[in-house]
Write a protein that holds these residues in place. Structure first.
Motif, PDB file in Angstrom:
ATOM      1  N   ARG A  47       1.800   9.261  -6.199  1.00  0.00           N
ATOM      2  CA  ARG A  47       2.354  10.603  -6.042  1.00  0.00           C
ATOM      3  C   ARG A  47       3.410  10.895  -7.114  1.00  0.00           C
ATOM      4  O   ARG A  47       3.479  12.007  -7.642  1.00  0.00           O
ATOM      5  N   TRP A  97      -7.626   6.078  -6.417  1.00  0.00           N
ATOM      6  CA  TRP A  97      -7.696   7.415  -5.823  1.00  0.00           C
ATOM      7  C   TRP A  97      -8.964   8.083  -6.328  1.00  0.00           C
ATOM      8  O   TRP A  97      -9.108   8.313  -7.537  1.00  0.00           O
ATOM      9  N   ASN A 129       0.828  -1.206   0.000  1.00  0.00           N
ATOM     10  CA  ASN A 129       0.000   0.000   0.000  1.00  0.00           C
ATOM     11  C   ASN A 129       0.864   1.258   0.000  1.00  0.00           C
ATOM     12  O   ASN A 129       0.532   2.255  -0.651  1.00  0.00           O
ATOM     13  N   GLU A 130       1.966   1.225   0.746  1.00  0.00           N
ATOM     14  CA  GLU A 130       2.887   2.357   0.769  1.00  0.00           C
ATOM     15  C   GLU A 130       3.516   2.567  -0.603  1.00  0.00           C
ATOM     16  O   GLU A 130       3.656   3.707  -1.069  1.00  0.00           O
ATOM     17  N   ASP A 175       0.936   4.117  -2.926  1.00  0.00           N
ATOM     18  CA  ASP A 175       0.781   5.542  -2.646  1.00  0.00           C
ATOM     19  C   ASP A 175       1.949   6.335  -3.212  1.00  0.00           C
ATOM     20  O   ASP A 175       1.763   7.410  -3.803  1.00  0.00           O
TER      21      ASP A 175
END
Length: 282
Positions: A110, A224, A102-103, A106
């Protein structure tokens, strides 16, 4: 291993840039490439580690720390940099797999928008996206843009200089910036998929791993909520329909088969069903 390295390159660049900042993108790219080179030397003899991403991240972390210690420009910020890269690697090694994935997701999300900053020219945005997130070589990018390698090199140098001088934030874009940057992200993902569907370089007509990577990044983008718009779902549907036909695109001799002559029994039914759901969502 080629596919694994291309896949891991984008993941590692994204997560380290998220921690160290876009201004240090050249440093991040260097240490990630060093880590991949080290893996190519070690893995054939020791075998694939249980968590390849964690192994590569730890190796890149150690390399970044060594560079910071030797380079006077980074000495003042060395403690902060060391803390960040060590905490990132510790997370890879100690956190549950789902949490770490998940990190990474993300960080990749970005990084997509960092590459598509409005201060960069359209061509520079796309070149930077394909280089940092898809692991494209400069010649591959040049082929995708129908231009020369030196031209792409100059675009990438200018893009990295802009990120460094402006210290571009890795935060997700505001509502006012979203529309333009999302359009560029979708365009870059289309180029990535297209390169896989009909390769412009190399001895393979189809590079299915690039199609899968474009599809994976697009799926991450769609998680997102501000990016879950009709255009995102429509592009995902297009990817699914094209992936469904990949098993029938080449004959036994490796030559392309036109749509009218393809054996539709070979089409991937699961991808067709997925494509219809995405098309309906769009």
């Amino acid at each position: 291993m080629d596919h694994l390295f291309r896949h891991e390159y984008g993941r590692l660049v994204a997560i380290l840039t998220r921690q160290l900042g876009s201004a240090r993108l050249p440093l991040v790219e260097d240490v990630v490439q060093d880590a991949l080179l080290r893996a190519a030397q070690v893995w054939p003899y020791r075998g694939l580690p249980p968590n390849p991403t964690a192994w590569l991240l730890t190796t890149a972390r150690n390399r970044a720390r060594d560079i910071c210690r030797r380079d006077q420009r980074w000495q003042k910020s060395e403690p902060a940099i060391t803390h960040l890269i060590e905490s990132t690697a510790a997370q890879a090694e100690d956190s549950p797999a789902a949490t770490f994935e998940n990190e990474i997701r993300d960080a990749e999300l970005r990084m997509m928008f960092v590459c598509c900053h409005p201060g960069l020219s359209s061509d520079s945005r796309l070149a930077l996206f394909l280089k940092t997130l898809a692991g494209f070589g400069e010649q591959e990018i040049a082929s995708a843009f129908l231009t020369t390698r030196p031209t792409i090199t100059k675009r990438l140098v200018r893009a990295r200089k802009f990120l460094r001088e402006e210290n571009v934030s890795t935060d997700l874009p505001s509502d006012a910036e979203l529309a333009e940057r999302l359009h560029t992200v979708l365009h870059a993902l289309y180029l990535l998929f297209n390169e896989g569907f009909k390769a412009s370089t190399g001895d393979r007509i189809i590079r299915e791993e690039l199609c899968r990577e474009a599809d994976r990044l697009l799926a991450a983008l769609g998680t997102w909520s501000p990016a879950a718009i009709p255009q995102t779902f429509a592009l995902a549907a297009l990817f699914a329909f094209h992936r469904a036909r990949l098993p029938a695109r080449l004959d036994d001799a490796g030559d392309p088969v036109i749509l009218a002559e393809q054996d539709r029994r070979q089409w991937d039914r699961a991808q067709l069903r997925r494509g219809m759901k995405l098309l309906s969502a769009s």
